[in-house]
Design an enzyme around this catalytic site. Structure first.
Site, PDB file in Angstrom:
ATOM      1  N   SER A 264       0.825  -1.213   0.000  1.00  0.00           N
ATOM      2  CA  SER A 264       0.000   0.000   0.000  1.00  0.00           C
ATOM      3  C   SER A 264       0.857   1.261   0.000  1.00  0.00           C
ATOM      4  O   SER A 264       1.998   1.257   0.423  1.00  0.00           O
ATOM      5  CB  SER A 264      -0.904  -0.017   1.229  1.00  0.00           C
ATOM      6  N   LYS A 265       0.226   2.329  -0.462  1.00  0.00           N
ATOM      7  CA  LYS A 265       0.925   3.601  -0.472  1.00  0.00           C
ATOM      8  C   LYS A 265       0.393   4.486   0.655  1.00  0.00           C
ATOM      9  O   LYS A 265       0.789   5.623   0.795  1.00  0.00           O
ATOM     10  CB  LYS A 265       0.679   4.310  -1.815  1.00  0.00           C
TER      11      LYS A 265
END
Ligand code: GLU
Length: 520
Positions: A264-265
């Site tokens: 995930s960012k």
């Protein structure tokens, strides 16, 4: 006589200042740093701020600060200086303009006046036809194989219409290269779009600026995430247009969640600063990211490396192609290894401000000067370093070293209190009052000699003593803990505790299970 000059290795980390430093970014920076240092070369940080809309004020300095906290210090950057500056792309616009003009003159780039609306329509049409969306070359001039007359282009330029400059990707060629991680890679130019080089706001695109800068900054090895592999054909064509030797490249494996989806960012999950905030140390984080895609070699079980060890052992040959799983438990494990080994002074430095903040929140009955001193903190750390997950927990988890308990763990009391516990405790308190030797050895001997003749096991008193002095039923060795607390604190807590805590059913009319009776 002929001499061959070996080119000095130069690598770069080229973040866009759009916010926090992602753990993936830290890994890229680290591998670039390690490779450069291993080869006695230079490591450069270049700020790629060509996307002005996404730029975040102060993010550039923060990125550098975070890197330096982990020990990665650039040889050249906008803060460290160097002979290849400016190191911020928005300060190099004249350079890009000049090279853009060169490509226009060489007929390898062309003006494009297509509007956003036209581009979108074109994209939709191509998608409908099942084609990969690409610029339709409406503005490719006649003399470059297109259909737009020179006069039309000139007219638009004279009218001052906004334009971008696109590269003219040659037709029907294969673009091949050897990546140091991925091995031989090949692209067909038919799949490559006529990439925008200069945007209508006068800024270059990432692709254009990065190629020019890598060349001018004499970068020999480009080490970056796998997501940039597909940009390689565009970059290699640009090197070709300019007649420059391209740097060698190494594209690092993707970072994956444990379920093998792309990491995930979301900030908070992957921002290096947030890991610091949660209490992970720079050493553990650095060690952790080093292992995301690299290992020392078959058969090596080693997992704990500091930056110096990494410089010695790192090699690009040992970087794998397969995605690297981001396993947070591993980071936790590494953190514990570091806490075990870390010098006392370093831990003291981390926990002292934590303690100060706690003391500000609530006063203590302990001697504040004493509990803030190196000697006291050092003893607490030695008792707790094997038991905590984070350094700050030496204060926040074992608060009893700094504050008298305000309550007693109910379950522990229920389990450990017998009818005669308080009576025997009171006797033992008298014995403690009479001794000045609060060393762990003496306390142990005292307790054993005391309970033996009463037909009790040491545990009969050990648990109540722990609960009354710490408030909880678990912790480090009791005798050592009491030694650290010191006589005054131990007696104060025991006297108060023995008043407050009763055996089950000993309160008037109470025949139920054990409970804490507070008599304040
Ligand atoms: N500015 C790019 C980024 O944000 C750098 C890519 C590269 O290393 O070429 O990741």
């Amino acid at each position: 006589m002929q001499t061959t000059q070996v080119q000095r290795v130069r690598t770069r980390f080229a973040p866009s200042p759009t916010g926090y430093l992602h753990v993936g970014g830290l890994r890229t920076a680290l591998y670039n740093y390690l490779f450069a240092k291993k080869m006695n070369g230079d490591f450069i940080v270049r700020i790629e701020d060509t996307d002005q809309a996404r730029k975040v004020e102060g993010a550039d300095k923060n990125l550098l600060k975070t890197l330096e906290t982990t020990g990665i210090v650039p040889d050249e950057s906008f803060l460290h200086g160097g002979n290849f500056g400016p190191y911020v792309q928005s300060e190099r616009l004249d350079i890009y303009r000049k090279y853009c003009q060169q490509l226009l003159d060489q007929q390898q780039a062309y003006y494009c006046f297509s509007t956003a609306g036209e581009l979108e329509e074109n994209r939709k049409l191509q998608m409908k036809q099942g084609l990969q969306p690409k610029y339709n070359r409406k503005w490719l001039p006649e003399n470059m194989g297109g259909s737009m007359p020179e006069s039309e282009i000139k007219k638009k330029l004279d009218e001052g219409d906004p334009y971008v400059v696109r590269m003219r990707v040659p037709d029907y060629i294969s673009i091949m290269f050897d990546d140091l991680v991925r091995g031989p890679v090949e692209f067909d130019s038919a799949t490559v779009d006529d990439q925008v080089l200069m945007k209508s706001d006068g800024f270059p695109t990432y692709h254009f600026a990065s190629v020019i800068d890598d060349h001018l900054m004499e970068i020999t090895h480009v080490i970056r995430g796998e997501e940039w592999l597909s940009s390689m054909p565009k970059h290699l064509l640009l090197y070709e247009f300019f007649g420059w030797e391209p740097p060698k490249t190494a594209h690092l494996p993707l970072l994956l969640n444990p379920d093998r989806s792309k990491l995930s960012k979301r900030q908070g999950d992957v921002a290096v600063e947030d890991f610091f905030r949660k209490g992970y140390s720079p050493e553990a984080i650095l060690n952790f990211v080093a292992l995301l895609g690299w290992n020392e070699g078959e058969g090596s079980e080693r997992e704990v490396y500091d930056l110096k060890d990494l410089v010695k052992t790192f090699s690009l040959e040992r970087v794998g192609k397969a995605g690297a799983v981001f396993n947070i438990d591993k980071l936790g494990w590494l953190e514990k290894q570091y806490i075990k080994e870390r010098p006392l002074e370093a831990i003291i430095e981390t926990i002292r401000p934590v303690l100060e903040a706690e003391l500000e929140k609530s006063p203590t009955e302990m001697d504040v000067d004493r509990i803030q001193g190196d000697d006291y903190l050092g003893k607490v750390i030695e008792l707790m370093r094997e038991r905590v997950d984070f350094e700050h927990e030496v204060v926040t988890f074992s608060t009893y070293f700094f504050f008298d308990p305000v309550e007693y763990e109910e379950k522990a009391v229920a389990k450990r209190w017998k009818e005669d516990t308080n009576g025997i405790l009171l006797e033992f308190i008298h014995l403690l009052e009479a001794t000045d030797d609060f060393s762990a050895e003496n306390l142990e001997a005292l307790l054993k000699d005391f309970v033996g003749p009463k037909g009790k096991k040491p545990a009969f008193l050990i648990h109540p003593l722990r609960i009354l002095t710490s408030g909880v039923g678990f912790g480090p060795s009791l005798y050592h803990m009491l030694e650290v607390f010191g006589k005054e604190t131990v007696l104060r807590r025991l006297k108060k505790g023995v008043e407050k805590v009763q055996a089950p059913g000993s309160d008037q009319g109470d025949t139920g299970s054990a409970r804490i009776v507070i008599r304040d």
